[in-house]
Design an enzyme around this catalytic site. Structure first.
Site, short mmCIF file in Angstrom:
data_model
loop_
_atom_site.label_atom_id
_atom_site.label_comp_id
_atom_site.label_asym_id
_atom_site.label_seq_id
_atom_site.Cartn_x
_atom_site.Cartn_y
_atom_site.Cartn_z
N GLN A 78 0.84 -1.20 0.00
CA GLN A 78 0.00 0.00 0.00
C GLN A 78 0.88 1.25 0.00
OE1 GLN A 78 -2.83 0.45 3.20
NE2 GLN A 78 -3.87 2.08 2.12
N PHE A 79 1.07 1.83 -1.17
CA PHE A 79 1.96 2.98 -1.30
C PHE A 79 1.46 4.19 -0.51
CE2 PHE A 79 -0.99 4.43 -4.48
CZ PHE A 79 -0.83 5.81 -4.52
N THR A 80 0.17 4.27 -0.22
CA THR A 80 -0.35 5.44 0.48
C THR A 80 0.18 5.55 1.91
OG1 THR A 80 -2.37 4.31 1.18
CG2 THR A 80 -2.45 5.52 -0.91
#
Length: 155
Positions: A78-80
């Site tokens: 999850q890059f966020t």
């Protein structure tokens, strides 16, 4: 690198309505890879993840690690998690690793956990996923490599 770890009784991930990963008791882990991360950082983070003693023992104390309870892992990229919302209301993802760096690092983390003997399920890197879980406790831990291995971030 950032891990958001939730102790769960079960968790699953679906893509386009199709289940691609499911675990029973264990950890649901969201993984954010940043542009400064490397395998040495990942090794320290995995070591910390697998050593966390947050399952209850016979006396009800959080004293047992994942292996002691036969726990499983559901690892989701999850890059966020690398978002920075300190300025304004729209997060910046400037420190998130680009996919060509982040995906191999995510796969390295998955493989490292499997080599440690843990049953690991995953989502799919870059896919739109739906995650469902039952947080047990609730119990949630935040691991940031800048705190876990600060010397690796100096320079």
């Amino acid at each position: 690198m950032r891990f958001l770890i939730q102790r769960v009784t079960h968790a699953e991930v679906t893509i386009d309505g199709v289940e691609v990963g499911r675990i029973g008791q264990g950890f649901f882990v969201l993984i954010g890879v940043e542009d400064i991360d490397n395998r040495e950082v990942a090794d320290k983070m995995v070591q910390k993840l697998l050593g966390l003693r947050i399952f209850e023992d016979a006396e009800g104390k959080s004293n047992l690690a994942l292996d002691a309870v036969g726990g499983e892992l559901l690892l989701i990229s999850q890059f966020t998690l690398s978002g920075d919302a300190s300025r304004g209301n729209r997060p910046s993802y400037i420190h998130a690793a680009r996919p060509e760096v982040a995906e191999p690092m995510y796969e390295y983390i998955v493989d490292s956990c499997r080599r440690a003997g843990v049953h690991v399920e995953t989502g799919r890197f870059g896919a739109e996923m739906k995650c469902e879980l039952l947080n047990d406790g609730p119990f949630t831990i935040w691991l940031d490599s800048k705190e876990i291995c600060p010397k690796l971030h100096e320079g």
